[in-house]
Design an enzyme around this catalytic site. Structure first.
Site, PDB file in Angstrom:
ATOM      1  N   SER A 145      68.742  27.105  21.595  1.00  0.00           N
ATOM      2  CA  SER A 145      68.971  27.437  20.187  1.00  0.00           C
ATOM      3  C   SER A 145      69.310  26.142  19.463  1.00  0.00           C
ATOM      4  O   SER A 145      69.710  25.162  20.104  1.00  0.00           O
ATOM      5  CB  SER A 145      70.158  28.406  20.103  1.00  0.00           C
ATOM      6  OG  SER A 145      70.667  28.450  18.780  1.00  0.00           O
ATOM      7  N   TYR A 158      79.034  31.808  22.506  1.00  0.00           N
ATOM      8  CA  TYR A 158      77.564  31.863  22.465  1.00  0.00           C
ATOM      9  C   TYR A 158      76.989  30.441  22.387  1.00  0.00           C
ATOM     10  O   TYR A 158      76.090  30.088  23.153  1.00  0.00           O
ATOM     11  CB  TYR A 158      77.090  32.687  21.267  1.00  0.00           C
ATOM     12  CG  TYR A 158      75.593  32.626  21.080  1.00  0.00           C
ATOM     13  CD1 TYR A 158      74.732  33.293  21.954  1.00  0.00           C
ATOM     14  CD2 TYR A 158      75.025  31.859  20.050  1.00  0.00           C
ATOM     15  CE1 TYR A 158      73.357  33.208  21.803  1.00  0.00           C
ATOM     16  CE2 TYR A 158      73.645  31.772  19.898  1.00  0.00           C
ATOM     17  CZ  TYR A 158      72.817  32.452  20.769  1.00  0.00           C
ATOM     18  OH  TYR A 158      71.455  32.362  20.626  1.00  0.00           O
TER      19      TYR A 158
END
Ligand SMILES: NC(=O)c1ccc[n+]([C@@H]2O[C@H](COP(=O)([O-])OP(=O)(O)OC[C@H]3O[C@@H](n4cnc5c(N)ncnc54)[C@H](OP(=O)(O)O)[C@@H]3O)[C@@H](O)[C@H]2O)c1
Length: 382
Positions: A145, A158
């Site tokens: 990401s 996360y």
């Protein structure tokens, strides 16, 4: 001929979002598929759609909770038991969790997230990589990401898991450089999937500016096929964000991300009242227009359908930008970042000036001492 005929791609997280879009691209290229996620009913339906629309014929569905202990081993065993050779492994399945780590978020969910995003991805890679190396061919795509390279307050765990995925992937790339096995990291910016809803972050400012999962998958697919080390989908804007993340101080990036992850401001009650009637009327008209359009759409030609789709899309994007209240937040975020970069530049520059001054003074002092020593030496000689 389709590039994937006779080959197999295993995709975790294929039941929705980016994983589903990736599975579609593999199906279009004729790959046989192994689709993994918890929702096996969705995967079964997807398999039917793929079989009837594309050249892919052998599709294996594995319904599995990948946040469980040894889930990866179980998936691997099921694949082996069916004598399937996996040519491409896509580690897409992943979840996020929104909230302050110290006070808001739930440890059980965090533990499951770490298991899914980190442990299962690592074990899947280990099991399938071993076989790929034995054949000296294969490809792996890992879902990292843009948060892999920045801190992300309110999504702290996360972002940590995604930093792991990116770092792990880049290390493997080096270990595998003399083989025909490639590993690619995909680093999307915020994307329009169910991800933010499931994470409890659906009302955050970042969700005002989401990119298309089909575009993300297309870039990811091209990158894994080309054996690239990494890909940041979304063109120049996301690329410049990536570069900024490398050069800006981490504190500044954390502040910027904190701004993006903040809740959208509540509309004040009065304003809400005055607009609620307009919303209700507008919503009613939109529903009626939607019904009329759907009926019309069903009875219209393919060419017109394409035009309607195009118009609907451009109307949607206009509406989105019209209602977009993000610009203030973004410019203040950019200012915070810029100020912090300027401050750190200024303080570095000031430090450098101080050091130069000190060095000059020291030099002068040494020169004077040297002069005196020379005089003393001359006196001694005389
Ligand atoms: N959306 C974004 O903004 C964004 C940005 C950067 C990176 N990513 C990454 O992209 C990947 C895909 O996310 P997405 O945006 O496409 O979200 P999504 O639409 O919510 O898809 C997540 C996928 O993971 C599967 N999954 C979740 N928990 C699972 C579990 N315990 N066991 C097995 N499968 C599980 C889901 O299937 P089931 O629910 O059926 O199990 C689903 O297929 C994730 O790794 C995410 O971190 C997303």
């Amino acid at each position: 001929m389709n590039a994937g005929i006779g080959k197999t791609a295993l995709i975790t997280g294929a039941s929705s979002g980016i994983g589903q879009e990736l599975a579609k691209l593999f199906a279009q290229d004729g790959y046989n598929l192994v689709l993994v996620a918890r929702s096996d009913d969705k995967l079964d339906r997807l398999a039917e759609v793929f079989k009837s629309n594309y050249d892919t014929q052998q599709i294996t569905v594995i319904g599995k909770d990948l946040s469980q202990e040894d889930a990866a081993q179980d998936v691997y065993d099921q694949v082996k038991a069916k004598d399937i050779i996996v040519d491409v492994l896509v580690n897409d399945a992943g979840v996020g969790l929104y909230g302050m780590f110290g006070t808001d978020t739930d440890w059980e969910r965090e533990k499951a997230m770490i298991h899914l995003n980190v442990l299962t991805l690592t074990q899947m890679t280990k099991l399938f990589l071993y076989d790929m190396l034995a054949r000296n061919e294969g490809k792996i795509l890992n879902l990292a990401s843009l948060l892999s390279i920045t801190p992300s307050p309110l999504m702290a765990v996360y972002a940590g898991t995604k930093a792991y995925v990116y770092n792990f992937t880049q290390s493997l790339i080096n270990e595998l450089k003399d083989t025909n096995v490639t590993v690619t990291a995909l680093l999307p910016n915020a994307t329009d999937t169910d991800f933010f809803n499931k994470a409890g972050a659906e009302n955050t400012k970042v969700t005002d500016e989401l990119q298309d999962p089909a575009m993300v998958a297309k870039d990811g697919y091209a990158a894994v096929m080309a054996g690239k080390n990494k890909i940041v989908p979304g063109g120049l804007k996301n690329k410049s964000y990536e570069i900024l993340a490398y050069v800006a101080p981490q504190e500044a990036m954390a502040a910027a991300m904190r701004g993006k992850m903040a809740q959208k401001p509540e509309p004040d009650a009065e304003k809400e009242d005055s607009v609620s009637v307009a919303w209700a009327v507008g919503f009613g008209i939109a529903v009626l227009a939607g019904i009329a359009l759907t009926i019309g759409y069903k009875n219209t030609s393919d060419f017109k359908k394409a035009r309607y789709k195009y118009k609907a899309k451009s109307a949607g994007s206009k509406a989105k930008s019209a209602g977009n209240a993000l610009s203030d937040a973004l410019s203040s975020t950019a200012n915070t970042l810029l100020n912090s970069i300027v401050d750190s530049y200024k303080s570095t520059k000031n430090e450098a000036i101080d050091l130069t001054q000190q060095a000059k003074e020291k030099g002068k002092e040494l020169k004077e001492k040297g002069g005196k020593l020379k005089e003393q030496a001359e006196e001694l000689v005389a």
